[in-house]
Write an enzyme that holds these catalytic residues in place. Sequence first.
Site, short mmCIF file in Angstrom:
data_model
loop_
_atom_site.label_atom_id
_atom_site.label_comp_id
_atom_site.label_asym_id
_atom_site.label_seq_id
_atom_site.Cartn_x
_atom_site.Cartn_y
_atom_site.Cartn_z
N HIS A 246 22.31 -62.67 -38.17
CA HIS A 246 21.17 -61.66 -37.95
C HIS A 246 20.23 -62.17 -36.74
O HIS A 246 19.45 -61.40 -36.04
CB HIS A 246 20.46 -60.79 -38.79
CG HIS A 246 19.52 -61.60 -39.71
ND1 HIS A 246 19.71 -62.24 -40.92
CD2 HIS A 246 18.49 -61.72 -39.45
CE1 HIS A 246 18.88 -62.82 -41.34
NE2 HIS A 246 17.82 -62.62 -40.68
N GLY B 119 11.76 -65.66 -41.23
CA GLY B 119 11.69 -66.90 -40.64
C GLY B 119 12.25 -67.98 -41.54
O GLY B 119 12.61 -69.15 -41.13
N ASP C 114 26.99 -61.99 -43.06
CA ASP C 114 25.70 -62.70 -42.31
C ASP C 114 25.69 -64.23 -42.09
O ASP C 114 24.81 -64.81 -42.91
CB ASP C 114 24.30 -62.04 -42.98
CG ASP C 114 23.06 -62.46 -42.24
OD1 ASP C 114 23.37 -62.67 -40.81
OD2 ASP C 114 22.01 -62.33 -42.53
#
Length: 855
Positions: free
Chosen positions: A87, A241, A139
């Site tokens: 992602h 993050g 992912d």
Amino acid sequence: MARHLLLPLLMLGISPIPGTFQDSALSPTQEEPEDLDCGRREPSARIVGGSDAQPGTWPWQVSLHHGGGHICGGSLIAPSWVLSAAHCFITNGTLEPAAEWSALLGVHSQDGPLDGTHARAVAAIVVPANYSQVELGADLALLRLASPASLGPAVRPVCLPRASHRFAHGTACWATGWGDVQEADPLPLPWVLQEVELRLLGEAACQCLYSWPGPFNLTLQLLPGMLCAGYPEGRRDTCQGDSGGPLVCEEGGRWFQAGITSFGFGCGRRNRPGVFTAVASYEAWIREQVMGSEPGPAFPIQPQKPQSDPQELREGNCTIALPECGKAPRPGSWPWEARVMVPGSRPCYGALVSESWVLAPASCFLDRSSSDGPPRDLDTWRVLLPSRPRAERVARLVPHENATWDYASDLALLQLGAPVNLSVAPRPVCLPYPEHYFLPGSRCRLARWGRGEPAPGPGALLEAELLGGWWCHCLYGRQGEAVPLPGDPPHALCPAYREEEEAGRCWNDSCWSLLCQEEGTWFLAGIRDFPSGCLRPRAFFPLQTHGPWISHVTRGAYLEDQLTWDWGPDGEETETQTCPPHTEYGACGLRPEDAPMGVLWPWLAEVHVAGDRVCTGILLAPGWVLVATHCVLRPGSTTVPYIEVYLGRAGDSPLPQVYQVSRLVISIQLPRHLGFRPPLALLELSYRVEPSPSALPICLHPAGVPPGASCWVLGWKDPRDRVPVAAAVSILTPRICHCLYQGILPPGTLCVLYAEGQEDRCEMSSAPPLLCQTTEGSWVLVGMAVQGSRELFAAIGNEKAWISQTVGEAYFLPPSGSPHWPTGGSNLCPPELARASGSPHGVHFLLLLTLLIQS
Ligand code: 4AZ
């Protein structure tokens, strides 16, 4: 409209990226030589709830930069390969060009000289073909570096688990990254790599936690290839993050990467652990992508199968962290009430928000006028908590940075000398997240806050219902401002009290906080009510906007997910509006377009005269109601009747009792008129009715009929059930009116023409009012019915001087544009009107009018 906090939210429509799963036949045998020494670090050399890592502790940690800044984490798995999350590289369904990315290796702090750090361009990014969005799994991404990383003490690869590798539930592993330290709270300078210890959660346990409906009723289906790590109680987690970064577990002296930081619901929330891509599930895919690289990643044989934490197994599949905050044995006895004692001043009330922290108004401790800074004598301060035999010491005072100038931020956190044991008491109050939506109609109560005088009577027991955002905003907000949508932080929270409890009391000096309940759990919803001039409802500053600051300072306050999330049928519709104009005394004539059931016409009063008839009254100001004189005073009678006024009472409507208000009339005021009885009377109420959605003054317009307005006669159809009805009318110009009635009307009489079929809607004996809604949305009182007529109304505008003098705070709107009428009529009447006045209809009016003037 519900906004997800499922982070990150990337949607991928198509996935043109090649790559497939392979079966495990490709796995190397046990004899296969390993490509590389992996998962070792020098013998002793964000992440939510973590701490600064020592340099060199996590030598496989990679920082992936895009557009000049850190975006995601990654892990070095071979000199030329970095493992990360899909992602991070997909925007609107397309993979971003590899050339825009660079990989930084050996980074400790992202600020200042990057000693021992080196960067590599990214040559290619590969994502599994079946990746579409984080919640659907797969992912992960592989980044091929343009040139191999230079390995050294600060740059080393991590070991990858084979498909057969089993990480036991309960194992303590570590996640690392430069992500946010709280939701929406970036890692502060100098951006030192953060590490946090997370426990692996069993699949069933994690599924169970995520099946617990939280805000927006969001639940998550965990899929194969995902794993969870964290704690039911939250607090320690990965955050925005950190994505793409590694979750590593030590086994047999080597560090294996169990997971890739992928997503979660918020960060550090209870019952919402972080979700990771389970690396072992993707052994085959990884091998396939890196095939031919020399040296490739290492997949060492699992040293020994570790045991699962017995407690983890015993507790079976679900250990929900039940809310321990916000439970009160009895409303009004608050187990979080903290009394802060500062020598030489009155006690200051605050709330316990965690084991170690008390939230209280900063104004208790900081002198707004002095610049001395925070007090230093903390060792003489004490905090008294319920059921604690001894007072607690205070170790630290952290005022909000805006506390000295912003009332909405009048907050300070006090750290206790030592954490207290939480049980039935003391117990912390729950705090709302910024997106918490307190439903209109929520049950709330007040709690002592700060150094205010105690309220007269059982103030702490005062029960209130929360008003909808539209009402709260438009009663207090600035005109023309858009009303915050449900789910956006409100500007204010307004509780509406039960009339009988507050009756006539005004305790503006006392200071309160607002507690609101959801399914038996109390949240600290608002603080420090506005200095509202004693208006009701009072408005509180919402606390939810301060959630991030409180959790930043306390690292463990009990922020609690919303327990109920159901807007109901009337939650949404009233909220997408702007507010009509205010007058100098505040809001008037408010009525939401789609009025919630029951609250129909907040200025409409039932005036009960001598117990035997009902007149229509209109609330002009908190202590005054206007009526037609003929309805309250009978011709020839000299005694003033006993009059009661009811507001917020719409016939048999299901309006809850709490919205109904009654007052006695203590005087009747009439204007001076020569020759005939004045048509308007002002009733003075025994005490004020404070503005609320069930009792709000109407607006007045100095120039009579506001231009462009649409007008209605508001009355009751049936005198028994008194359900209000409105008949649409047009107001005739004075000239036409004058001609119709051949000049015999008293000055200041308005004539109306009913819209087709609306004549008989209102029962006339109660003397209904004539109202208009201005183009800006305010409702304005224009006239009151003249006795015996459906079409004639005594104009309010003509009595402006008398009304302003008598009432003081009548809500006259500022004149907008030119008045609708030319003043005075002309004598020239069109012939057809002169004929109409001779029609039976017209004769009927004239007759009634003559009677009126004689009486
Ligand atoms: C993110 O947005 C993200 N608490 C990463 C991890 C988590 C939430 C969000 C898990 O990258």
